[in-house]
Enzyme design. Structure first.
Site, PDB file in Angstrom:
ATOM      1  N   THR A 136       0.963  -1.078   0.023  1.00 56.62           N
ATOM      2  CA  THR A 136       0.203  -0.181  -0.145  1.00 56.62           C
ATOM      3  C   THR A 136       0.797   1.288  -0.064  1.00 56.62           C
ATOM      4  O   THR A 136       2.098   1.283   0.656  1.00 56.62           O
ATOM      5  CB  THR A 136      -0.923   0.176   1.351  1.00 56.62           C
ATOM      6  OG1 THR A 136      -1.382   1.323   1.463  1.00 56.62           O
ATOM      7  CG2 THR A 136      -0.155  -0.379   2.654  1.00 56.62           C
ATOM      8  N   GLU A 138       0.426   3.641   1.764  1.00 53.39           N
ATOM      9  CA  GLU A 138       0.337   4.148   3.175  1.00 53.39           C
ATOM     10  C   GLU A 138       2.020   3.753   3.709  1.00 53.39           C
ATOM     11  O   GLU A 138       2.333   4.271   4.790  1.00 53.39           O
ATOM     12  CB  GLU A 138      -0.696   3.357   4.094  1.00 53.39           C
ATOM     13  CG  GLU A 138      -2.170   3.767   4.227  1.00 53.39           C
ATOM     14  CD  GLU A 138      -1.903   5.005   5.030  1.00 53.39           C
ATOM     15  OE1 GLU A 138      -1.707   5.251   5.975  1.00 53.39           O
ATOM     16  OE2 GLU A 138      -2.550   6.027   4.250  1.00 53.39           O
ATOM     17  N   TYR A 165      -1.297   0.315  10.922  1.00 50.89           N
ATOM     18  CA  TYR A 165      -1.813  -0.492   9.773  1.00 50.89           C
ATOM     19  C   TYR A 165      -0.604  -0.650   8.776  1.00 50.89           C
ATOM     20  O   TYR A 165      -0.073  -1.326   8.080  1.00 50.89           O
ATOM     21  CB  TYR A 165      -3.068   0.213   9.019  1.00 50.89           C
ATOM     22  CG  TYR A 165      -3.132  -0.200   7.533  1.00 50.89           C
ATOM     23  CD1 TYR A 165      -3.703  -1.390   7.215  1.00 50.89           C
ATOM     24  CD2 TYR A 165      -2.762   0.608   6.487  1.00 50.89           C
ATOM     25  CE1 TYR A 165      -4.015  -1.542   5.969  1.00 50.89           C
ATOM     26  CE2 TYR A 165      -3.001   0.277   5.059  1.00 50.89           C
ATOM     27  CZ  TYR A 165      -3.724  -0.769   4.774  1.00 50.89           C
ATOM     28  OH  TYR A 165      -4.005  -1.332   3.632  1.00 50.89           O
ATOM     29  N   LYS A 169       1.858  -3.577   7.359  1.00 50.68           N
ATOM     30  CA  LYS A 169       1.957  -3.821   5.927  1.00 50.68           C
ATOM     31  C   LYS A 169       3.530  -3.489   5.491  1.00 50.68           C
ATOM     32  O   LYS A 169       3.778  -4.191   4.483  1.00 50.68           O
ATOM     33  CB  LYS A 169       1.120  -2.658   5.192  1.00 50.68           C
ATOM     34  CG  LYS A 169      -0.286  -2.950   5.238  1.00 50.68           C
ATOM     35  CD  LYS A 169      -0.690  -4.071   4.367  1.00 50.68           C
ATOM     36  CE  LYS A 169      -2.064  -4.247   4.012  1.00 50.68           C
ATOM     37  NZ  LYS A 169      -2.392  -5.362   2.974  1.00 50.68           N
TER      38      LYS A 169
HETATM   39  P1  NAP Z   1     -11.534  -4.521   2.244  1.00 48.77           P
HETATM   40  O1  NAP Z   1     -12.738  -4.185   1.241  1.00 48.77           O
HETATM   41  O2  NAP Z   1     -11.503  -3.989   3.742  1.00 48.77           O
HETATM   42  O3  NAP Z   1     -11.568  -6.048   2.054  1.00 48.77           O
HETATM   43  C1  NAP Z   1     -10.547  -6.699   3.371  1.00 48.77           C
HETATM   44  C2  NAP Z   1     -10.727  -8.316   3.220  1.00 48.77           C
HETATM   45  O4  NAP Z   1     -10.069  -9.093   4.113  1.00 48.77           O
HETATM   46  C3  NAP Z   1     -12.392  -8.574   3.589  1.00 48.77           C
HETATM   47  O5  NAP Z   1     -12.564  -9.673   2.643  1.00 48.77           O
HETATM   48  C4  NAP Z   1     -12.444  -9.090   4.939  1.00 48.77           C
HETATM   49  O6  NAP Z   1     -13.177  -9.925   5.273  1.00 48.77           O
HETATM   50  C5  NAP Z   1     -10.834  -9.872   4.881  1.00 48.77           C
HETATM   51  N1  NAP Z   1     -10.497  -9.996   6.109  1.00 48.77           N
HETATM   52  C6  NAP Z   1     -10.092  -8.981   7.095  1.00 48.77           C
HETATM   53  N2  NAP Z   1      -9.709  -9.707   8.148  1.00 48.77           N
HETATM   54  C7  NAP Z   1      -9.489 -10.913   7.950  1.00 48.77           C
HETATM   55  C8  NAP Z   1      -8.940 -11.942   8.724  1.00 48.77           C
HETATM   56  N3  NAP Z   1      -8.352 -11.804   9.944  1.00 48.77           N
HETATM   57  N4  NAP Z   1      -8.527 -13.015   8.138  1.00 48.77           N
HETATM   58  C9  NAP Z   1      -8.923 -13.382   6.603  1.00 48.77           C
HETATM   59  N5  NAP Z   1      -9.542 -12.261   6.033  1.00 48.77           N
HETATM   60  C10 NAP Z   1      -9.956 -11.015   6.565  1.00 48.77           C
HETATM   61  O7  NAP Z   1     -10.128  -4.133   1.635  1.00 48.77           O
HETATM   62  P2  NAP Z   1      -9.767  -3.758   0.024  1.00 48.77           P
HETATM   63  O8  NAP Z   1     -10.259  -2.199  -0.268  1.00 48.77           O
HETATM   64  O9  NAP Z   1     -10.615  -4.652  -1.014  1.00 48.77           O
HETATM   65  O10 NAP Z   1      -8.240  -3.850  -0.137  1.00 48.77           O
HETATM   66  C11 NAP Z   1      -7.876  -5.355  -0.398  1.00 48.77           C
HETATM   67  C12 NAP Z   1      -6.191  -5.270   0.115  1.00 48.77           C
HETATM   68  O11 NAP Z   1      -5.428  -4.251  -0.433  1.00 48.77           O
HETATM   69  C13 NAP Z   1      -6.103  -4.945   1.789  1.00 48.77           C
HETATM   70  O12 NAP Z   1      -4.997  -5.994   2.093  1.00 48.77           O
HETATM   71  C14 NAP Z   1      -5.900  -3.614   1.791  1.00 48.77           C
HETATM   72  O13 NAP Z   1      -5.294  -3.407   2.954  1.00 48.77           O
HETATM   73  C15 NAP Z   1      -5.043  -3.390   0.564  1.00 48.77           C
HETATM   74  N6  NAP Z   1      -5.089  -1.935   0.026  1.00 48.77           N
HETATM   75  C16 NAP Z   1      -6.180  -1.477  -0.483  1.00 48.77           C
HETATM   76  C17 NAP Z   1      -6.006  -0.163  -0.964  1.00 48.77           C
HETATM   77  C18 NAP Z   1      -7.439   0.590  -1.375  1.00 48.77           C
HETATM   78  O14 NAP Z   1      -7.231   1.794  -1.414  1.00 48.77           O
HETATM   79  N7  NAP Z   1      -8.330  -0.373  -1.314  1.00 48.77           N
HETATM   80  C19 NAP Z   1      -4.975   0.606  -1.363  1.00 48.77           C
HETATM   81  C20 NAP Z   1      -3.734  -0.138  -1.072  1.00 48.77           C
HETATM   82  C21 NAP Z   1      -3.582  -1.607  -0.462  1.00 48.77           C
HETATM   83  P3  NAP Z   1     -14.598  -9.556   5.746  1.00 48.77           P
HETATM   84  O15 NAP Z   1     -15.534  -9.030   4.744  1.00 48.77           O
HETATM   85  O16 NAP Z   1     -15.242 -10.751   6.666  1.00 48.77           O
HETATM   86  O17 NAP Z   1     -14.529  -8.206   6.626  1.00 48.77           O
HETATM   87  O1  G4F Z   2     -10.629   6.738   3.068  1.00 46.24           O
HETATM   88  P1  G4F Z   2      -9.473   6.613   3.964  1.00 46.24           P
HETATM   89  O2  G4F Z   2      -9.999   6.265   5.124  1.00 46.24           O
HETATM   90  O3  G4F Z   2      -8.474   5.908   3.523  1.00 46.24           O
HETATM   91  P2  G4F Z   2      -6.711   5.886   3.673  1.00 46.24           P
HETATM   92  O4  G4F Z   2      -6.662   6.111   5.004  1.00 46.24           O
HETATM   93  O5  G4F Z   2      -5.945   6.646   2.704  1.00 46.24           O
HETATM   94  O6  G4F Z   2      -6.614   4.260   3.676  1.00 46.24           O
HETATM   95  C1  G4F Z   2      -7.062   3.616   2.277  1.00 46.24           C
HETATM   96  O7  G4F Z   2      -5.996   3.593   1.458  1.00 46.24           O
HETATM   97  C2  G4F Z   2      -4.717   3.179   1.823  1.00 46.24           C
HETATM   98  C3  G4F Z   2      -3.830   3.148   0.429  1.00 46.24           C
HETATM   99  O8  G4F Z   2      -3.218   4.493   0.671  1.00 46.24           O
HETATM  100  C4  G4F Z   2      -4.990   1.429   1.971  1.00 46.24           C
HETATM  101  F1  G4F Z   2      -4.008   0.865   2.267  1.00 46.24           F
HETATM  102  C5  G4F Z   2      -6.051   1.357   2.943  1.00 46.24           C
HETATM  103  O9  G4F Z   2      -6.340  -0.023   3.235  1.00 46.24           O
HETATM  104  C6  G4F Z   2      -7.466   2.156   2.826  1.00 46.24           C
HETATM  105  O10 G4F Z   2      -8.035   1.338   1.793  1.00 46.24           O
HETATM  106  O11 G4F Z   2      -8.952   8.041   4.301  1.00 46.24           O
HETATM  107  C7  G4F Z   2      -8.551   9.063   3.164  1.00 46.24           C
HETATM  108  C8  G4F Z   2      -8.353  10.301   3.698  1.00 46.24           C
HETATM  109  C9  G4F Z   2      -7.315  10.449   5.368  1.00 46.24           C
HETATM  110  O12 G4F Z   2      -6.446  11.535   5.139  1.00 46.24           O
HETATM  111  C10 G4F Z   2      -8.495  10.717   6.201  1.00 46.24           C
HETATM  112  O13 G4F Z   2      -8.077  11.334   7.392  1.00 46.24           O
HETATM  113  O14 G4F Z   2      -9.598  11.027   4.258  1.00 46.24           O
HETATM  114  C11 G4F Z   2      -9.484  11.536   5.462  1.00 46.24           C
HETATM  115  N1  G4F Z   2     -10.587  11.540   6.124  1.00 46.24           N
HETATM  116  C12 G4F Z   2     -11.376  12.744   6.327  1.00 46.24           C
HETATM  117  N2  G4F Z   2     -12.607  12.615   6.750  1.00 46.24           N
HETATM  118  C13 G4F Z   2     -11.498  10.581   6.354  1.00 46.24           C
HETATM  119  C14 G4F Z   2     -12.772  11.365   7.027  1.00 46.24           C
HETATM  120  N3  G4F Z   2     -11.292   9.393   6.287  1.00 46.24           N
HETATM  121  C15 G4F Z   2     -12.369   8.506   6.902  1.00 46.24           C
HETATM  122  N4  G4F Z   2     -12.161   7.300   6.576  1.00 46.24           N
HETATM  123  N5  G4F Z   2     -13.653   9.051   7.525  1.00 46.24           N
HETATM  124  C16 G4F Z   2     -13.615  10.550   7.483  1.00 46.24           C
HETATM  125  O15 G4F Z   2     -14.747  11.051   8.032  1.00 46.24           O
END
Ligand code: NAP
Ligand code: G4F
Length: 379
Positions: A136, A138, A165, A169
């Site tokens: 990520t 992050e 987190y 990661k």
């Molecule tokens: P998500 O919607 O939160 O999905 C996470 C998945 O992991 C869900 O299926 C969840 O199951 C499962 N999970 C959580 N805890 C677990 C555990 N203890 N054992 C097995 N499975 C578990 O995340 P996503 O946005 O699809 O992201 C997919 C991956 O990419 C994650 O690893 C995230 O950290 C990473 N990532 C995401 C982004 C982004 O912007 N979306 C960017 C960079 C990296 P449940 O449905 O049961 O909760």
């Molecule tokens: O949508 P966010 O919670 O995503 P964040 O923290 O960037 O993390 C996501 O992206 C990562 C990749 O860079 C993944 F690895 C991670 O698993 C996840 O998918 O927040 C985005 C931004 C932050 O700066 C937060 O402070 O939005 C700001 N924000 C402002 N108000 C908020 C809010 N975020 C959340 N969740 N809720 C708010 O009310």
């Protein structure tokens, strides 16, 4: 003629990315195994459309109960399924929540990655099984001086995680790289910047915004609250990013890859764009925790809201103890070496999410008219 079907195993199949990736792999003819957690209520809504009849002989999707904290369970599933490709997408993926559950996140997001790698090694599958690790942006922590000369984070930028987190990661990132180097495994990190979609979890900021704006437009909610409006993210569409996960495992060599759009946008601007989809222009007044947004222009025939109505305030509850202020990535390597071209831009993303949430919330209008209570605001 014998057709050899590739086998994939996806952890986190019930999540946003897992569901799109499962769709993509099934379309490509894979047999797909997914690990789902046991929960007291159904948690497979995002993949139910792929899994209608588990007894059908042609059903190529199979779900297994499991958890990334359980090494025996993971090893058994890998042994039984003998996957050609493992996509480790499972994680507690909410940055703010990771401050409340740091040990759990270390175990699942960090050590969970080790458990997958080690299971593949113990089972002697190092040559057969390719592994994708969901790393990520992050990891960079948004430290300004760590950007490259052009102002982007790339594969060479130093890491400085700013949350439990991110720290968990970073273990996943390095243990993946270490197993690649130590045991010659095809194990790769995709360093993905934020990617969103109509299937994004409801408590991430983009989805929280599109849900709230839809409810406000339909008269189901008066206003909503956010945290840091100045945070900037490089937001792409999840569909483009899961395609790249697959491309990473089809490459000639195992490597690490940055996937991003190269464009960064403030949370405040995302709010403006979402309201723009329902014909509403906002005016922001005040600074810091006093900042609020009001309706300035409203010119959509279906969504008639009062001019001057307050629709957004800042709530410090949503601030993080340490924030990542700005993320912007350079995906040049992925574009050049793998030919990845994203098909969706931010404008399309906002439109896609708004259309979907408006459709969803319109169902609430019908329920409300029938006398039901409505869902609470997502946090
Ligand atoms: P998500 O919607 O939160 O999905 C996470 C998945 O992991 C869900 O299926 C969840 O199951 C499962 N999970 C959580 N805890 C677990 C555990 N203890 N054992 C097995 N499975 C578990 O995340 P996503 O946005 O699809 O992201 C997919 C991956 O990419 C994650 O690893 C995230 O950290 C990473 N990532 C995401 C982004 C982004 O912007 N979306 C960017 C960079 C990296 P449940 O449905 O049961 O909760
Ligand atoms: O949508 P966010 O919670 O995503 P964040 O923290 O960037 O993390 C996501 O992206 C990562 C990749 O860079 C993944 F690895 C991670 O698993 C996840 O998918 O927040 C985005 C931004 C932050 O700066 C937060 O402070 O939005 C700001 N924000 C402002 N108000 C908020 C809010 N975020 C959340 N969740 N809720 C708010 O009310």
């Amino acid at each position: 003629k014998i057709i050899i079907m590739k086998v994939a195993l996806i952890t986190g199949i019930s999540g946003q990315d897992g569901s799109y990736l499962a769709e993509l792999l099934l379309d490509k003819g894979y047999k797909v195994h997914g690990i789902k957690r046991r929960a007291s209520s159904l948690n497979t809504q995002r993949i139910d459309h792929l899994y209608q009849d588990p007894h059908h002989p042609n059903q190529r999707l199979k779900l297994h109960y499991g958890d990334l904290s359980d090494a025996m369970n993971l090893t058994r599933i890998i042994q039984e399924t003998q996957p050609d490709e493992i996509y480790n997408l499972g994680a507690m993926s909410h940055v703010k929540v990771s401050f409340d559950t740091p040990e759990y996140v270390g175990n699942v997001d960090g050590l969970g990655t080790l458990r997958i790698l080690e299971a593949v090694r113990i089972l002697g599958l190092e040559k057969k099984t390719r592994i994708y690790q969901a790393s990520t942006s992050e990891l960079y922590g948004g430290i300004p001086e760590n950007k490259n000369e052009s102002g982007f984070y790339d594969e060479f930028s130093p890491f400085y995680p700013r949350s439990p987190y991110g720290v968990a990661k970073i273990y996943g990132f390095w243990i993946t790289k270490n197993y690649r180097e130590a045991y010659n495994m095809f194990a790769c990190n995709g360093i993905l910047f934020n990617h969103e979609s109509p299937r994004r979890g409801e408590t991430f900021v983009t989805r929280k915004i599109t849900r709230a704006v839809s409810k406000i437009a339909l008269g189901l909610q008066d206003k909503f609250y956010l945290g840091n409006l100045d945070a900037q993210r490089d937001w792409g569409h999840a569909k483009d990013y899961v395609r790249m996960m697959w491309m990473i495992l089809q490459a000639d060599q195992p490597e690490d890859w940055v996937i991003a759009t190269g464009v960064t946008t403030k949370v405040r601007e995302f709010v403006r764009l979402a309201f723009g989809e329902v014909g509403i222009e906002l005016e922001f007044k005040g600074d810091g925790v006093e900042e609020k947004a009001y309706i300035k222009v409203c010119n959509h025939k279906d969504y008639q809201l009062e001019i001057g109505k307050e629709v957004l305030s800042v709530d410090p509850t949503y601030f993080r103890p340490t924030e990542v202020d700005l993320l912007i990535g350079d995906p040049s390597k992925a574009k050049k070496k793998l030919g990845w071209v994203p098909e969706h831009d931010l404008k399309f993303l906002v439109k896609d999410m708004m259309e979907s949430d408006l459709r969803l919330m319109k169902k609430d209008v019908i329920l409300l008219k029938a006398g039901h209570k409505i869902l609470k605001q997502a946090e």
